[in-house]
Design a protein around this motif. Structure first.
Motif, mmCIF file in Angstrom:
data_model
loop_
_atom_site.group_PDB
_atom_site.id
_atom_site.type_symbol
_atom_site.label_atom_id
_atom_site.label_comp_id
_atom_site.label_asym_id
_atom_site.label_seq_id
_atom_site.Cartn_x
_atom_site.Cartn_y
_atom_site.Cartn_z
ATOM 1 N N THR A 1 0.830 -1.211 0.000
ATOM 2 C CA THR A 1 0.000 0.000 0.000
ATOM 3 C C THR A 1 0.863 1.259 0.000
ATOM 4 O O THR A 1 0.423 2.309 -0.462
ATOM 5 N N ARG B 1 -7.972 13.039 4.665
ATOM 6 C CA ARG B 1 -8.012 12.608 3.270
ATOM 7 C C ARG B 1 -9.158 13.340 2.563
ATOM 8 O O ARG B 1 -10.129 13.740 3.196
ATOM 9 N N LEU C 1 -11.502 13.955 -1.364
ATOM 10 C CA LEU C 1 -11.852 13.656 -2.755
ATOM 11 C C LEU C 1 -12.216 14.933 -3.515
ATOM 12 O O LEU C 1 -12.876 14.875 -4.544
ATOM 13 N N LEU D 1 -11.588 15.087 -7.248
ATOM 14 C CA LEU D 1 -12.134 14.009 -8.076
ATOM 15 C C LEU D 1 -12.884 14.559 -9.297
ATOM 16 O O LEU D 1 -12.629 14.132 -10.438
ATOM 17 N N THR E 1 -5.014 14.731 -11.260
ATOM 18 C CA THR E 1 -4.896 13.308 -10.946
ATOM 19 C C THR E 1 -3.845 13.070 -9.865
ATOM 20 O O THR E 1 -4.057 12.290 -8.924
ATOM 21 N N ASN F 1 -5.270 11.354 -1.240
ATOM 22 C CA ASN F 1 -5.797 10.074 -0.778
ATOM 23 C C ASN F 1 -4.722 9.216 -0.134
ATOM 24 O O ASN F 1 -5.022 8.140 0.395
ATOM 25 N N LYS G 1 -6.310 5.472 0.031
ATOM 26 C CA LYS G 1 -7.750 5.272 0.011
ATOM 27 C C LYS G 1 -8.227 5.131 -1.434
ATOM 28 O O LYS G 1 -7.640 5.690 -2.348
ATOM 29 N N TYR G 2 -9.298 4.381 -1.618
ATOM 30 C CA TYR G 2 -9.928 4.182 -2.933
ATOM 31 C C TYR G 2 -8.912 3.715 -3.988
ATOM 32 O O TYR G 2 -8.751 4.341 -5.042
ATOM 33 N N PRO G 3 -8.206 2.603 -3.735
ATOM 34 C CA PRO G 3 -7.183 2.149 -4.703
ATOM 35 C C PRO G 3 -7.746 1.835 -6.080
ATOM 36 O O PRO G 3 -7.093 2.088 -7.097
ATOM 37 N N LEU G 4 -8.989 1.263 -6.130
ATOM 38 C CA LEU G 4 -9.573 0.938 -7.432
ATOM 39 C C LEU G 4 -9.789 2.193 -8.276
ATOM 40 O O LEU G 4 -9.589 2.182 -9.496
ATOM 41 N N LEU G 5 -10.200 3.276 -7.624
ATOM 42 C CA LEU G 5 -10.392 4.543 -8.323
ATOM 43 C C LEU G 5 -9.085 5.020 -8.952
ATOM 44 O O LEU G 5 -9.053 5.445 -10.122
ATOM 45 N N HIS G 6 -8.009 4.901 -8.202
ATOM 46 C CA HIS G 6 -6.715 5.369 -8.706
ATOM 47 C C HIS G 6 -6.157 4.450 -9.787
ATOM 48 O O HIS G 6 -5.475 4.927 -10.704
#
Length: 445
Positions: A11, A58, A60, A63, A89, A96, A279-284
């Motif tokens: 991570t 943290r 968003l 975003l 980005t 995050n 945080k939000y690894p899938l988003l990144h």
């Protein structure tokens, strides 16, 4: 236990790898994009001071801007959209992973971008004409006869050419960076931070103070006949900047931060402040994949010539295709450039192109020719003198209004050209411009 032990370094490692990849992509896509001048050096110098991190928080908040610019970069792969796509980005990834970063840092990045310089230069031209006229009118009201012709003020037989440097408008970016530095000092002192709109309000105030500073600078230069290139000329510029911009900012910033600043909460649990996780690894991962896709396809995206370029011809002129699909027409009397310009891209008008070749504008003004308002100017390089005119043209609409031509180009998908006519004689320029204006050269074949 072993899997849990591996998860923590992963991570920590993934965001670092992403940042390194974003950095490499930035060098690849944006090479030659930044203009390395005094503004960039000052901006880089103050970044360590204006950049503050709230480790326990943290966010968003970047975003929506990141999504917006990613969409723009897909459909409009200009370097400016790519630049802000990467900025938002990376900021989203940073916030995050490490924590919220001060908005002062974001505004510094905006001021360093060539897109801001383009808007600043575009705004400075009509602003110079307005300042020249306003100063001449003010001096006349005081009982001294003065006349403004374009960006030249005539008083007692002396002509004062108000160029961008003389007007002090090239100090706008530096003034805004100074504003952010002063605000950062008071934010550190009060352990607080200003919200977006409060920071924007102070930057707008700095812009207005800059105009006031330029007004008094030009007035002093003209009244006291202070010639360019002298020590006194530079001294007047520095004094007006200090008196009308820096001192008011110093006087107002402290109370402004106390009134509108938000106190940053102190972190009670210091272990949380140092425990970084993404945080939000899938988003990144999604953003990372899209950025990779854009970087691969942007290199293949070569600007296409406007569909009518091959049909454009001027009788009596030799036609040549130049780089970036620029058309050059020349004969013994004139040199004409037609530069295809997209609605989202900065245009390369003569104030950019010719000055880059060592020429200096000594007179810029608006003129009405055949019922059409255009720009005209005189360029000088040593003993050489060139008379120039330019406007935007799609064969039907001829204008110098930035909003008008960009709006029509975007709404109706029309091809616009920046038309630049150049001649060594003023009478030739006027005659050729009068002939060229009504011609539907950019119409469909």
């Amino acid at each position: 236990m072993e899997i849990a032990g591996l998860r923590k370094p992963l991570t920590l490692l993934l965001p670092v790898i992403m940042c390194l990849c974003y950095t490499l992509i930035s060098f690849r896509l944006l090479s030659g994009y930044l203009i390395w001048d005094i503004t960039v050096y000052i901006g880089i110098a103050i970044i360590p001071y204006v950049c503050r991190i709230e480790s326990g928080s943290r966010s968003l908040r970047f975003l929506i801007p990141a999504l917006l610019f990613i969409l723009l970069a897909v459909f409009i792969p200009a370097k400016s959209t790519l630049f802000f796509t990467l900025v938002f980005t990376i900021l989203l990834l940073f916030e995050n992973f490490m924590g919220k970063i001060s908005l002062n840092f974001f505004f510094v990045l905006v001021l360093l971008s060539p897109l801001f310089k383009f808007f600043s230069d575009t705004l400075s031209f009509p602003l110079r004409l307005w300042l020249s006229n306003t100063v001449a009118q003010t001096i006349t009201l005081a009982g001294i006869h003065a006349k403004a012709t374009g960006n030249i003020i005539t008083i007692d037989g002396y002509d004062f050419y108000i160029d961008q440097a003389c007007a002090g408008l090239n100090m706008l970016s530096i003034s805004l960076l100074i504003c952010l530095f002063i605000l950062s000092y008071h934010q550190r002192k009060n352990e607080g931070s200003l919200p977006f709109y409060s920071l924007l309000a102070m930057l707008i105030l700095t812009f207005l103070l800059n105009i006031i500073s330029n007004f008094f600078r030009i007035m002093m230069i003209v009244i006291f006949k202070i010639m360019p290139g002298t020590t006194m000329h530079d001294l007047v510029g520095m004094c007006t900047l200090i008196v009308y911009v820096i001192l008011p900012l110093i006087a107002l910033s402290g109370s402004f931060v106390k009134r509108f600043g938000k106190i940053n909460p102190k972190m009670e649990d210091q272990s949380k402040a140092t425990a970084h996780f993404l945080k939000y690894p899938l988003l990144h991962f999604m953003f990372f994949g899209v950025i990779i896709f854009i970087s691969i396809h942007s290199s293949e995206n070569v600007p296409a010539a406007h569909k009518n370029s091959k049909y454009i011809a001027l009788k009596g002129y030799q036609k040549t295709f130049l780089q970036n699909n620029v058309l050059k027409f020349e004969n013994k009397e004139a040199l004409i450039y037609m530069k295809p310009t997209s609605f989202y891209a900065p245009e390369h008008n003569p104030m950019i192109c010719w000055t880059g070749s060592g020429y200096e504008f000594q007179l810029i003004k608006k003129e009405m020719i055949n019922g059409t308002e255009i720009y005209t100017g005189t360029l000088v390089k040593g003993k050489d003198k060139i008379y120039a005119s330019w406007w935007f043209d799609n064969g039907k609409m001829k204008t110098i209004d930035q909003f008008q031509w960009r709006w029509n180009a975007a709404r109706e998908n029309q091809d616009f050209y920046l038309v630049n006519v150049n001649a060594t004689k003023s009478e030739d320029l006027k005659r050729i411009t009068e002939t060229l204006l009504p011609s539907p050269f950019a119409g469909n074949p």
